[in-house]
Design a protein around this motif. Structure first.
Motif, PDB file in Angstrom:
ATOM      1  N   ALA A   8      76.813  -3.391  23.242  1.00 35.53           N
ATOM      2  CA  ALA A   8      77.379  -2.500  22.239  1.00 35.53           C
ATOM      3  C   ALA A   8      78.365  -1.515  22.858  1.00 35.53           C
ATOM      4  N   ALA A   9      77.968  -0.882  23.953  1.00 32.68           N
ATOM      5  CA  ALA A   9      78.828   0.132  24.574  1.00 32.68           C
ATOM      6  C   ALA A   9      80.079  -0.481  25.175  1.00 32.68           C
ATOM      7  N   ALA A  10      79.918  -1.588  25.896  1.00 31.12           N
ATOM      8  CA  ALA A  10      81.060  -2.195  26.579  1.00 31.12           C
ATOM      9  C   ALA A  10      82.060  -2.786  25.593  1.00 31.12           C
ATOM     10  N   PHE A  11      81.581  -3.519  24.604  1.00 32.16           N
ATOM     11  CA  PHE A  11      82.502  -4.180  23.681  1.00 32.16           C
ATOM     12  C   PHE A  11      83.168  -3.182  22.742  1.00 32.16           C
ATOM     13  N   SER A  12      82.568  -2.007  22.558  1.00 35.44           N
ATOM     14  CA  SER A  12      83.214  -0.979  21.744  1.00 35.44           C
ATOM     15  C   SER A  12      84.238  -0.209  22.572  1.00 35.44           C
ATOM     16  N   ALA A  13      83.845   0.243  23.750  1.00 29.49           N
ATOM     17  CA  ALA A  13      84.758   1.018  24.592  1.00 29.49           C
ATOM     18  C   ALA A  13      85.946   0.181  25.056  1.00 29.49           C
ATOM     19  N   LEU A  14      85.720  -1.106  25.261  1.00 19.60           N
ATOM     20  CA  LEU A  14      86.773  -1.992  25.766  1.00 19.60           C
ATOM     21  C   LEU A  14      87.326  -2.894  24.668  1.00 19.60           C
ATOM     22  N   TYR A  15      87.280  -2.428  23.446  1.00 21.49           N
ATOM     23  CA  TYR A  15      87.689  -3.253  22.302  1.00 21.49           C
ATOM     24  C   TYR A  15      89.132  -3.744  22.444  1.00 21.49           C
ATOM     25  N   VAL A  16      90.051  -2.851  22.780  1.00 22.04           N
ATOM     26  CA  VAL A  16      91.465  -3.229  22.853  1.00 22.04           C
ATOM     27  C   VAL A  16      91.721  -4.242  23.974  1.00 22.04           C
ATOM     28  N   PRO A  17      91.290  -3.980  25.219  1.00 22.90           N
ATOM     29  CA  PRO A  17      91.530  -5.000  26.247  1.00 22.90           C
ATOM     30  C   PRO A  17      90.832  -6.326  25.955  1.00 22.90           C
ATOM     31  N   PHE A  18      89.665  -6.272  25.318  1.00 21.62           N
ATOM     32  CA  PHE A  18      88.982  -7.528  24.994  1.00 21.62           C
ATOM     33  C   PHE A  18      89.718  -8.305  23.909  1.00 21.62           C
ATOM     34  N   MET A  19      90.444  -7.617  23.037  1.00 17.13           N
ATOM     35  CA  MET A  19      91.277  -8.325  22.071  1.00 17.13           C
ATOM     36  C   MET A  19      92.413  -9.058  22.777  1.00 17.13           C
ATOM     37  N   PHE A  20      92.995  -8.433  23.801  1.00 17.57           N
ATOM     38  CA  PHE A  20      94.004  -9.118  24.607  1.00 17.57           C
ATOM     39  C   PHE A  20      93.383 -10.310  25.330  1.00 17.57           C
ATOM     40  N   LEU A  21      92.150 -10.140  25.795  1.00 18.98           N
ATOM     41  CA  LEU A  21      91.443 -11.253  26.449  1.00 18.98           C
ATOM     42  C   LEU A  21      91.303 -12.433  25.499  1.00 18.98           C
ATOM     43  N   LEU A  22      90.848 -12.161  24.276  1.00 13.82           N
ATOM     44  CA  LEU A  22      90.681 -13.238  23.304  1.00 13.82           C
ATOM     45  C   LEU A  22      92.012 -13.888  22.950  1.00 13.82           C
ATOM     46  N   PHE A  23      93.055 -13.077  22.826  1.00 14.11           N
ATOM     47  CA  PHE A  23      94.368 -13.630  22.521  1.00 14.11           C
ATOM     48  C   PHE A  23      94.800 -14.595  23.625  1.00 14.11           C
ATOM     49  N   GLY A  24      94.588 -14.207  24.873  1.00  9.41           N
ATOM     50  CA  GLY A  24      94.935 -15.092  25.979  1.00  9.41           C
ATOM     51  C   GLY A  24      94.119 -16.377  25.959  1.00  9.41           C
ATOM     52  N   LEU A  25      92.821 -16.242  25.675  1.00  5.55           N
ATOM     53  CA  LEU A  25      91.967 -17.427  25.634  1.00  5.55           C
ATOM     54  C   LEU A  25      92.319 -18.332  24.453  1.00  5.55           C
ATOM     55  N   PHE A  26      92.796 -17.757  23.334  1.00  5.24           N
ATOM     56  CA  PHE A  26      93.215 -18.561  22.184  1.00  5.24           C
ATOM     57  C   PHE A  26      94.419 -19.440  22.537  1.00  5.24           C
ATOM     58  N   LEU A  27      95.277 -18.949  23.416  1.00  9.87           N
ATOM     59  CA  LEU A  27      96.478 -19.707  23.763  1.00  9.87           C
ATOM     60  C   LEU A  27      96.170 -20.957  24.581  1.00  9.87           C
ATOM     61  N   ARG A  28      95.041 -20.958  25.243  1.00 12.05           N
ATOM     62  CA  ARG A  28      94.739 -22.075  26.141  1.00 12.05           C
ATOM     63  C   ARG A  28      94.470 -23.392  25.403  1.00 12.05           C
ATOM     64  N   PRO A  29      93.543 -23.445  24.447  1.00 12.16           N
ATOM     65  CA  PRO A  29      93.302 -24.738  23.785  1.00 12.16           C
ATOM     66  C   PRO A  29      94.509 -25.266  23.026  1.00 12.16           C
ATOM     67  N   VAL A  30      95.245 -24.366  22.326  1.00 14.76           N
ATOM     68  CA  VAL A  30      96.414 -24.865  21.593  1.00 14.76           C
ATOM     69  C   VAL A  30      97.515 -25.278  22.573  1.00 14.76           C
ATOM     70  N   GLY A  31      97.618 -24.574  23.697  1.00 19.44           N
ATOM     71  CA  GLY A  31      98.610 -24.947  24.696  1.00 19.44           C
ATOM     72  C   GLY A  31      98.326 -26.313  25.294  1.00 19.44           C
ATOM     73  N   PHE A  32      97.071 -26.555  25.654  1.00 20.77           N
ATOM     74  CA  PHE A  32      96.695 -27.852  26.210  1.00 20.77           C
ATOM     75  C   PHE A  32      96.903 -28.973  25.191  1.00 20.77           C
ATOM     76  N   ASP A  33      96.492 -28.729  23.945  1.00 17.67           N
ATOM     77  CA  ASP A  33      96.504 -29.796  22.952  1.00 17.67           C
ATOM     78  C   ASP A  33      97.900 -30.098  22.396  1.00 17.67           C
ATOM     79  N   TYR A  34      98.745 -29.068  22.239  1.00 18.90           N
ATOM     80  CA  TYR A  34     100.030 -29.259  21.566  1.00 18.90           C
ATOM     81  C   TYR A  34     101.200 -29.482  22.516  1.00 18.90           C
ATOM     82  N   ARG A  35     101.030 -29.089  23.758  1.00 15.05           N
ATOM     83  CA  ARG A  35     102.158 -29.076  24.678  1.00 15.05           C
ATOM     84  C   ARG A  35     102.865 -30.428  24.788  1.00 15.05           C
ATOM     85  N   SER A  36     102.120 -31.499  24.913  1.00 21.53           N
ATOM     86  CA  SER A  36     102.727 -32.817  25.131  1.00 21.53           C
ATOM     87  C   SER A  36     102.811 -33.654  23.864  1.00 21.53           C
ATOM     88  N   LYS A  37     102.612 -33.030  22.715  1.00 23.53           N
ATOM     89  CA  LYS A  37     102.688 -33.780  21.455  1.00 23.53           C
ATOM     90  C   LYS A  37     104.115 -34.225  21.143  1.00 23.53           C
TER      91      LYS A  37
END
Length: 375
Positions: free
Chosen positions: A79-108
């Protein structure tokens, strides 16, 4: 098994999952960041992608397991960590979201512009999580701005950044995972790609060691926390049932009290250099083991420095969360331990089997022959 022992066991299990993520998924992130540097042609970049193609999704499960375990075993920390670090963790998730679509779509599509933009997405998908992980460790060492009131309601404040430590932690994470990715590519590719990766490791190894040492210097100049009084460790404790004082160089206290523990940061300092030397000598297997060991040693160094603290508070030292007062109930920990005892060997065995099945080096010729079934 008593409650105190369960608390220590779960501290070790959470640490094991986080170290597992850094070691197993670290080279995936490193390969993504190295994509435009090591891969000079489209075929070479596809070789890089397919070197991690069969395993990158499974490796990210370590992060999911770590976050889930944190929620179940240490709910106050979650609770404490995910609340205090909410903004950087959103950047973390955004970066992780790019990985599966990048792998799957890149060579289409064969369009160079299409592939170039997805290459950039994969670089960002490796860079953002790496920087966020490094920043998180730096922020945890300086304390997160939260505190508990008498009713155990949590309150948050403003960050007081220790910029030298924060930037050094981010730089160390970046250099280390680039080194880990370069070491992995030496084992999984051949020819010019492997040679370029080995040359890069000659730079990343000393850089990672130097930044790690610099981080130790900054840590020694900071105040750390020490528990002066606490309730029964075998009982249910709340965060405010202890007394904590700030002491100079307090995060080095465990190493001073138990000198044998200095072996861990020494390994974190030396193993990147061993990786660079192994790369220079063409020992790709040793280079990968050394870079993975460096990841584990550096993570263990942070954990030992903090012990028994898990999440220090910069607003109120007494509100800092430790492994003694932030855990779930004894029954919850015991039930979860039984589940982990069954599932963890299955997960480890499956992972070893997958790596055995996909062993061997990836070549540009293989990518051209099986282009429609590969990334």
């Amino acid at each position: 098994m008593d409650y105190e022992t369960l608390k220590v066991i779960w501290w070790g299990l959470v640490l094991f999952l986080l170290v597992g993520f850094v070691v197993m998924d670290g080279f995936d992130l490193g390969v993504g960041m190295l994509l435009p540097v090591v891969g000079k042609t489209d075929d070479e970049r596809r070789v890089l992608l397919n070197s991690v193609g069969p395993v990158w999704e499974g490796n990210q499960v370590w992060l999911i397991a770590g976050a889930g375990t944190l929620f179940a075993a240490w709910p106050l920390v979650y609770a404490a960590a995910f609340s205090a670090l909410y903004v950087p963790f959103m950047f973390l998730l955004f970066g992780l979201f790019l990985r599966p679509v990048g792998f799957d779509y890149r060579s289409k599509l064969p369009d160079p512009v299409w592939r170039r933009w997805w290459d950039r997405a994969l670089v960002v998908g490796g860079l953002l999580p790496t920087l966020v992980f490094g920043a998180t460790l730096g922020l945890v060492l300086q304390g997160l701005p939260f505190r508990f009131d008498a009713a155990l309601r949590i309150h948050y404040g403003a960050f007081a950044f220790h910029w030298p430590l924060l930037l050094t932690a981010m730089g160390t994470a970046l250099a280390l995972l680039l080194l880990h990715g370069a070491s992995f590519l030496q084992c999984k590719t051949q020819g010019a790609i492997a040679a370029r990766s080995a040359r890069l490791a000659l730079w990343f190894g000393p850089l990672a060691s130097a930044l790690f040492a610099l981080g130790g210097v900054w840590l020694g100049e900071m105040a750390g926390y020490r528990i002066t009084a606490i309730g029964d460790l075998n009982g249910a404790l709340t965060p405010l049932m202890k007394e904590v004082v700030a002491v100079p160089a307090g995060w080095l206290g465990n190493f001073v009290a138990h000198p044998v523990l200095w072996a861990v940061p020494v390994l974190g300092l030396l193993l990147p250099l061993v990786c660079a030397l192994a790369s220079r000598l063409g020992k790709s297997g040793l280079a990968l083991v050394a870079s993975g060991g460096a990841c584990a040693a550096m993570m263990l160094t942070v954990a030992i420095a903090l012990f028994p603290f898990v999440l220090p508070s910069s607003l109120d030292p007494a509100s800092s969360l430790t492994l003694w007062d932030s855990t779930s109930s004894e029954r919850t920990l015991l039930i979860m331990l039984g589940i982990v005892g069954v599932l963890m060997p299955v997960n480890i065995g499956y992972t070893l089997w997958v790596y055995r099945v996909v062993r061997g080096r990836v070549s540009a010729e293989q990518v051209r022959q099986h282009g429609h079934s590969l990334y």
